[in-house]
Write an enzyme that holds these catalytic residues in place. Structure first.
Site, PDB file in Angstrom:
ATOM      1  N   ARG A 125     -18.796  -2.201  10.580  1.00 36.27           N
ATOM      2  CA  ARG A 125     -18.730  -3.644  10.381  1.00 36.27           C
ATOM      3  C   ARG A 125     -19.901  -4.309  11.086  1.00 36.27           C
ATOM      4  NH1 ARG A 125     -16.906  -7.620   7.094  1.00 36.27           N
ATOM      5  NH2 ARG A 125     -15.514  -9.135   8.083  1.00 36.27           N
ATOM      6  N   THR A 414     -17.838  -7.423  -2.877  1.00 34.31           N
ATOM      7  CA  THR A 414     -17.671  -6.194  -2.118  1.00 34.31           C
ATOM      8  C   THR A 414     -17.688  -5.044  -3.124  1.00 34.31           C
ATOM      9  OG1 THR A 414     -16.374  -7.394  -0.448  1.00 34.31           O
ATOM     10  CG2 THR A 414     -16.051  -5.027  -0.518  1.00 34.31           C
ATOM     11  N   GLU A 434     -20.315  -9.749   1.947  1.00 30.05           N
ATOM     12  CA  GLU A 434     -19.382 -10.863   2.043  1.00 30.05           C
ATOM     13  C   GLU A 434     -19.429 -11.744   0.809  1.00 30.05           C
ATOM     14  OE1 GLU A 434     -18.676 -14.224   2.428  1.00 30.05           O
ATOM     15  OE2 GLU A 434     -16.839 -14.168   3.605  1.00 30.05           O
ATOM     16  N   ASP A 454     -16.770 -14.584   8.276  1.00 35.98           N
ATOM     17  CA  ASP A 454     -15.416 -14.027   8.313  1.00 35.98           C
ATOM     18  C   ASP A 454     -14.711 -14.342   9.630  1.00 35.98           C
ATOM     19  OD1 ASP A 454     -15.544 -13.043   5.794  1.00 35.98           O
ATOM     20  OD2 ASP A 454     -15.759 -10.945   6.351  1.00 35.98           O
ATOM     21  N   SER A 478     -11.779  -8.216   8.913  1.00 33.37           N
ATOM     22  CA  SER A 478     -11.996  -7.924   7.501  1.00 33.37           C
ATOM     23  C   SER A 478     -10.664  -7.601   6.830  1.00 33.37           C
ATOM     24  CB  SER A 478     -12.944  -6.725   7.356  1.00 33.37           C
ATOM     25  OG  SER A 478     -13.008  -6.281   6.022  1.00 33.37           O
ATOM     26  N   SER A 479     -10.654  -7.695   5.511  1.00 31.03           N
ATOM     27  CA  SER A 479      -9.494  -7.267   4.731  1.00 31.03           C
ATOM     28  C   SER A 479      -9.761  -5.973   3.978  1.00 31.03           C
ATOM     29  CB  SER A 479      -9.114  -8.352   3.717  1.00 31.03           C
ATOM     30  OG  SER A 479      -8.777  -9.551   4.356  1.00 31.03           O
ATOM     31  N   GLY A 499     -12.467  -7.572  -3.246  1.00 32.38           N
ATOM     32  CA  GLY A 499     -11.583  -8.679  -3.610  1.00 32.38           C
ATOM     33  C   GLY A 499     -11.224  -9.632  -2.494  1.00 32.38           C
ATOM     34  N   GLY A 500     -12.003  -9.685  -1.400  1.00 34.17           N
ATOM     35  CA  GLY A 500     -11.655 -10.602  -0.317  1.00 34.17           C
ATOM     36  C   GLY A 500     -10.301 -10.256   0.268  1.00 34.17           C
TER      37      GLY A 500
END
Length: 590
Positions: A125, A414, A434, A454, A478-479, A499-500
């Site tokens: 990350r 993403t 992002e 984020d 993050s997701s 997909g966020g």
């Protein structure tokens, strides 16, 4: 039967797939032109168009662009490992879908090692520069900036992690010569590649922001006009950057001329100045994190821990649903989706309160996944209608109770890669810059991320500090949820999606479709999305037949397109692969 019709309707009717072409795949925006796939992948394109999984015996790859799939397939066919193939795939993805991932972004990787049987998770990350403060995204009056005022320019750029991850994964698990993994990407950058309809569509929709800076404007808007689907696009600067990586490894990115140009670009946007420095780049490191593994039915579900919220939140959703017989209810049942939706809402409430970079705040991962805690939260679902409201629970680990909530999450730009090699190693990696086109800053042929957005823009909530507030060296929540399911210690399903913050719902739904509803990887990837994060149900148009029933259960319902990019590989007697019909990706194997 109805669910199969829903799946078929999405596969045949959703924007994203050519209905009559045997060797072509048209992603969303298909009217802009058909997307040609390499001859090697024609059978994969046919299978996807027909809604069938791809079959293989030895190895398989599923990724977001046919050119990237082809490059990774060549590596696997020559005996390379999943880690080798990932390097080749990511190098090509950074060229052909630069809006989604690339050298200027970051990633999370989950690896199952066939020899040791161990799961390893690597965190690449982006990190906040050392000069960052929690007030990074507040204006002069202490109010949060508008999102795109924060995004476009240098302020939003974190230290990229993807090049370091490529090198780290190759050092641990690769066996192909490092320089040769960049050959295809360098050739495509120099000779040119065909612009896909998805890339052309996203460029056309972002002209104003892409026009802000000269380098990105010249590349995507030549002669003042957006590139069109089918145009040949060349990027010799990217080829030179890849040569530097091939020759010098990650050191060639994080020090020397490339690093100097990154810093100059980030600090050169006077109206949105960035904090990134040469020191920030030089000290960046990939971190090995403890995998988040939890049971669901007879399987073990393994994913990323903090700073990703994906692994914990997917595991919570599944744990909350464990007591319920979803197989009996079936995917056509509004009650099944009520359970899934409210389990997601409860998990997202905990996500907002507790999950952040565990190097900076205490995160009660064990408490959030403790059987007694999940049992008590699951009891809230034993009703016939929607929960009127949800709130974070109180898992064991009292230090985290002093943190406020924050909902900001990454945008859906993403990419995900799933790979199984001939040795049985399995790799699941989600990477991102992002927002589409990141910060809109281009350096040496690649785009820089805007991942710092984020972080929560606010610093406090009700007088409590927010766990996901910015801090020097911190990694934003993050997701992303790269996931591997195992049974008896062996991998059986490899998956993930862009997909966020909807990634969590996409991955959980796909696991449920495969485990509880017996769908193959292509059916599971194509199953319509019904996502609930914060109360309202978001339904894809093809699933609007459930809208009235869900409204009757007490939900607000919105009908909206959702562009996931699921890539799923099932491992059994052979291999089965599925690629999301909503995007351009393919599965391919031998």
């Amino acid at each position: 039967m109805r669910v199969m019709l829903l799946v078929l309707g999405l596969i045949l009717g959703a924007p994203g797939l050519a209905q009559d072409a045997a060797d072509r795949v048209a992603p969303e925006g298909a009217g802009a032109g058909l997307f040609q796939v390499p001859a090697l992948l024609e059978a994969s394109a046919k299978a996807k168009a027909a809604g069938r999984p791809v079959k293989a015996e030895n190895w398989m790859i599923a990724a977001a662009n046919p050119l990237a799939v082809e490059s990774g397939a060549k590596v696997l066919a020559r005996g390379g490992t999943a880690a080798d193939a990932m390097v080749a795939v990511q190098a090509v993805l950074g060229l052909v879908e630069p809006q989604s991932s690339g050298l200027g972004g970051g990633a999370f990787l989950v690896w199952h090692d066939a020899e040791s049987g161990e799961i390893t998770t690597l965190d690449a990350r982006e990190t906040a520069p050392l000069a960052v403060t929690p007030q990074l995204f507040l204006d002069a009056d202490g109010e949060p900036l508008d999102f795109f005022d924060a995004v476009v320019g240098g302020r939003s750029v974190g230290v990229p992690g993807t090049p370091a991850l490529m090198a780290e994964a190759h050092a641990r698990w690769g066996r192909s010569p490092w320089p040769g993994l960049f050959t295809d990407a360098i050739r495509l950058a120099e000779d040119g590649f065909s612009v896909s309809p998805r890339l052309a569509m996203l460029v056309a929709g972002d002209v104003a922001r892409l026009s802000r800076f000269a380098a990105i404007r010249a590349y995507f808007l030549p002669d003042g006009h957006p590139v069109q689907a089918g145009d040949t696009l060349r990027n010799p600067a990217y080829a030179e950057t890849l040569r530097k990586l091939a020759e010098d490894g990650a050191r060639g990115f994080y020090t020397g001329g490339v690093a100097e140009d990154i810093v100059a670009r980030v600090q050169g946007v006077r109206d949105n100045l960035g904090r990134l420095s040469g020191t920030d780049l030089a000290i960046y490191r990939v971190k090995e994190r403890a995998a988040v593994c939890s049971p669901y039915r007879e399987f073990e579900v393994c994913g990323m821990g903090p700073p990703s919220s994906g692994g914990v939140t997917v595991a919570q959703i599944l744990g909350l649903l464990e007591p319920f017989d979803l197989a009996d209810l079936g995917p056509e049942s509004a009650q099944a989706w009520r359970l899934i939706g409210d389990a997601s809402r409860l998990a997202f409430a905990d996500r907002g309160r507790y999950l952040a970079d565990s190097d900076f705040v205490p995160v009660p991962v064990a408490g959030l996944l403790a059987p007694d805690y999940l049992k008590s939260r699951s009891a809230l679902l034993r009703r016939e209608d929607a929960l009127p409201q949800v709130a974070p629970g109180a898992p064991e680990f009292e230090h985290a109770l002093d943190w406020g909530e924050g909902r900001r999450g990454e945008r859906p730009s993403t990419s995900h890669v799933s790979i199984v090699d001939r040795d049985g190693n399995a790799l699941s990696m989600t990477s991102s810059i992002e927002n589409a086109f990141g910060s809109r800053l281009m350096v040496r042929g690649f785009l820089l991320n805007n991942q710092l957005t984020d972080f929560s823009f606010a610093t406090h909530d009700g007088g409590r500090p927010i766990a996901n507030a910015a801090a020097p060296g911190k990694r934003p929540r993050s997701s992303m949820a790269p996931t591997i399911l195992r049974r008896d210690g062996r991998p059986v399903l490899v998956l993930g999606s862009p997909g966020g913050s909807r990634i969590i719902g996409y991955v959980a739904k796909t696991i449920l479709a495969w485990v509880d509803w017996g769908m193959d990887p292509q059916q599971a990837a194509g199953l319509p999305h019904l996502v609930n994060r914060f109360g309202p149900f978001e339904l894809e148009p093809v699933a609007d037949g459930l809208a009235d029933e869900l409204r009757g259960l007490g939900y607000d319902v919105s009908i909206t397109d959702q562009t996931s990019g699921l890539h799923v590989i099932e491992i059994g007697q052979g291999l089965l692969g599925g690629a999301d019909p909503r995007r351009e990706g393919l599965a391919y194997g031998d």
